[in-house]
Design a protein around this motif. Structure first.
Motif, PDB file in Angstrom:
ATOM      1  N   ALA A  51      24.069  29.696  40.405  1.00 33.27           N
ATOM      2  CA  ALA A  51      24.882  29.069  39.367  1.00 33.27           C
ATOM      3  C   ALA A  51      26.346  29.461  39.497  1.00 33.27           C
ATOM      4  O   ALA A  51      27.242  28.609  39.420  1.00 33.27           O
ATOM      5  CB  ALA A  51      24.348  29.459  37.985  1.00 33.27           C
ATOM      6  N   ASN A  52      26.598  30.731  39.723  1.00 34.05           N
ATOM      7  CA  ASN A  52      27.975  31.191  39.774  1.00 34.05           C
ATOM      8  C   ASN A  52      28.690  30.745  41.047  1.00 34.05           C
ATOM      9  O   ASN A  52      29.898  30.503  41.027  1.00 34.05           O
ATOM     10  CB  ASN A  52      28.023  32.711  39.617  1.00 34.05           C
ATOM     11  N   TRP A 106      29.798  27.340  40.076  1.00 33.99           N
ATOM     12  CA  TRP A 106      30.859  27.361  39.066  1.00 33.99           C
ATOM     13  C   TRP A 106      32.193  27.739  39.692  1.00 33.99           C
ATOM     14  O   TRP A 106      33.212  27.080  39.453  1.00 33.99           O
ATOM     15  CB  TRP A 106      30.511  28.337  37.947  1.00 33.99           C
ATOM     16  N   GLU A 146      25.197  32.548  28.995  1.00 33.48           N
ATOM     17  CA  GLU A 146      24.810  31.471  29.908  1.00 33.48           C
ATOM     18  C   GLU A 146      25.439  30.145  29.492  1.00 33.48           C
ATOM     19  O   GLU A 146      25.629  29.888  28.297  1.00 33.48           O
ATOM     20  CB  GLU A 146      23.290  31.297  29.930  1.00 33.48           C
ATOM     21  N   SER A 164      21.145  33.332  39.083  1.00 37.59           N
ATOM     22  CA  SER A 164      22.488  33.717  38.654  1.00 37.59           C
ATOM     23  C   SER A 164      23.500  33.477  39.758  1.00 37.59           C
ATOM     24  O   SER A 164      24.576  32.897  39.537  1.00 37.59           O
ATOM     25  CB  SER A 164      22.514  35.195  38.240  1.00 37.59           C
ATOM     26  N   THR A 213      20.082  22.902  33.406  1.00 38.58           N
ATOM     27  CA  THR A 213      20.265  23.706  34.617  1.00 38.58           C
ATOM     28  C   THR A 213      21.355  24.751  34.393  1.00 38.58           C
ATOM     29  O   THR A 213      22.427  24.439  33.858  1.00 38.58           O
ATOM     30  CB  THR A 213      20.657  22.807  35.809  1.00 38.58           C
ATOM     31  N   LEU A 214      21.074  25.965  34.779  1.00 41.65           N
ATOM     32  CA  LEU A 214      22.033  27.052  34.631  1.00 41.65           C
ATOM     33  C   LEU A 214      23.257  26.785  35.509  1.00 41.65           C
ATOM     34  O   LEU A 214      23.136  26.555  36.714  1.00 41.65           O
ATOM     35  CB  LEU A 214      21.371  28.373  35.034  1.00 41.65           C
ATOM     36  N   THR A 215      24.453  26.821  34.909  1.00 38.99           N
ATOM     37  CA  THR A 215      25.679  26.547  35.647  1.00 38.99           C
ATOM     38  C   THR A 215      26.646  27.725  35.669  1.00 38.99           C
ATOM     39  O   THR A 215      27.595  27.732  36.466  1.00 38.99           O
ATOM     40  CB  THR A 215      26.409  25.338  35.044  1.00 38.99           C
ATOM     41  N   TYR A 216      26.438  28.717  34.804  1.00 39.58           N
ATOM     42  CA  TYR A 216      27.315  29.891  34.760  1.00 39.58           C
ATOM     43  C   TYR A 216      26.579  30.982  34.003  1.00 39.58           C
ATOM     44  O   TYR A 216      25.885  30.711  33.012  1.00 39.58           O
ATOM     45  CB  TYR A 216      28.621  29.571  34.041  1.00 39.58           C
ATOM     46  N   ARG A 245      24.759  25.941  30.460  1.00 38.41           N
ATOM     47  CA  ARG A 245      23.830  25.025  31.118  1.00 38.41           C
ATOM     48  C   ARG A 245      24.347  23.599  30.985  1.00 38.41           C
ATOM     49  O   ARG A 245      25.066  23.272  30.032  1.00 38.41           O
ATOM     50  CB  ARG A 245      22.421  25.142  30.516  1.00 38.41           C
TER      51      ARG A 245
END
Length: 254
Positions: A8-9, A12, A185, A5, A192-195, A187
């Motif tokens: 990703a954040n 972002w 979420e 998390s 891939t998790l981006t936010y 992606r």
């Protein structure tokens, strides 16, 4: 090591900090302490009490507008954010205002400060909605606060998660369960998790604070004020006059 998390954040906010400051900088002001989209101002609310001469930490500061206002009130303020780009905006505003805030890049789940370093900690929509482990954050806040210190933070009101993030009439009809703790979420095309934002119910927040050893001393749900016609994402006068948008928790390190 950053959690998925936090990783990703960080990416972002680094990528979106410029647009965020352009869009919301006027509302936040270069030196101003706004608790949420309703526009509740610390200058009037005084939830932090007297800050002159106090050591104050702003958590998830963005461009440190809140900490800069605290400096203008005589506080010995410092701030941190996970986004390096947001902190570059803090430096820009320091130069523009002449009010200087010491800032550091850090993750709220692991604070780079010693025990009992601050009299007050605060956060206006910073860090807590985006972390996977808010209990770790609360325990870190308690560690860096002196005994008897104060912690005040604002987050999206939990009830808002049961409604679409829409400022119009659609945003007044619930379309999901308040009790669904599944995070929001985003992606990329590779998955891939981006936010990510995490949802906690009001009971979850109370339980987490209790488990951390902090004592809740107040809870404020600001009403949307007359004459405020601004729109911020899903927040608007229409929704704000029907549903609470912000929850502000006041706590003490007793």
């Amino acid at each position: 090591m950053l959690s998925p998390s936090s990783r990703a954040n960080r990416g972002w906010w680094d990528g979106n900090a410029d647009d965020y400051q352009v869009e919301h900088g006027g509302f936040l002001r270069d030196s101003g302490f706004v608790w949420g989209p309703e526009g509740l101002d610390e200058a009037a609310a005084r939830l932090l009490g007297e800050v002159r001469g106090r050591r104050v930490l702003e958590i998830g500061c963005g461009a440190a507008q809140c900490a800069r206002w605290l400096v203008s009130q005589g506080a010995r303020a410092a701030a941190f954010d996970i986004s390096h780009r947001q902190l570059r905006h803090s430096q820009r505003l320091d130069d523009a205002t002449g009010l200087r805030v010491p800032v550091v890049q850090a993750d709220a789940e692991s604070l780079p400060f010693g025990p009992a370093s601050f009299d007050v900690a605060c956060s206006a929509y910073g860090a807590l909605p985006f972390v996977a482990d808010p209990l770790a954050v609360f325990r870190e806040v308690r560690r860096v606060l002196r005994p008897g210190g104060r912690f005040v933070f604002s987050v999206s009101h939990p009830i808002r998660w049961a409604f679409p993030d829409d400022p119009g009439p659609r945003g007044l009809t619930s379309d999901r369960s308040y009790f669904d703790r599944g995070p929001y979420e985003e992606r990329d095309e590779r998955g891939t998790l981006t936010y990510v934002e995490h949802h906690r119910t009001m009971g979850d927040w109370v339980g987490l604070l209790a488990a951390s050893g902090l004592t809740i001393t107040g809870l404020l749900e600001p009403e949307w004020p007359e004459g405020h016609e601004g729109v911020w994402g899903g927040w608007s006068p229409l929704r704000g006059r029907h549903l609470p948008g912000t929850a502000i928790f006041s706590c003490a390190n007793i």
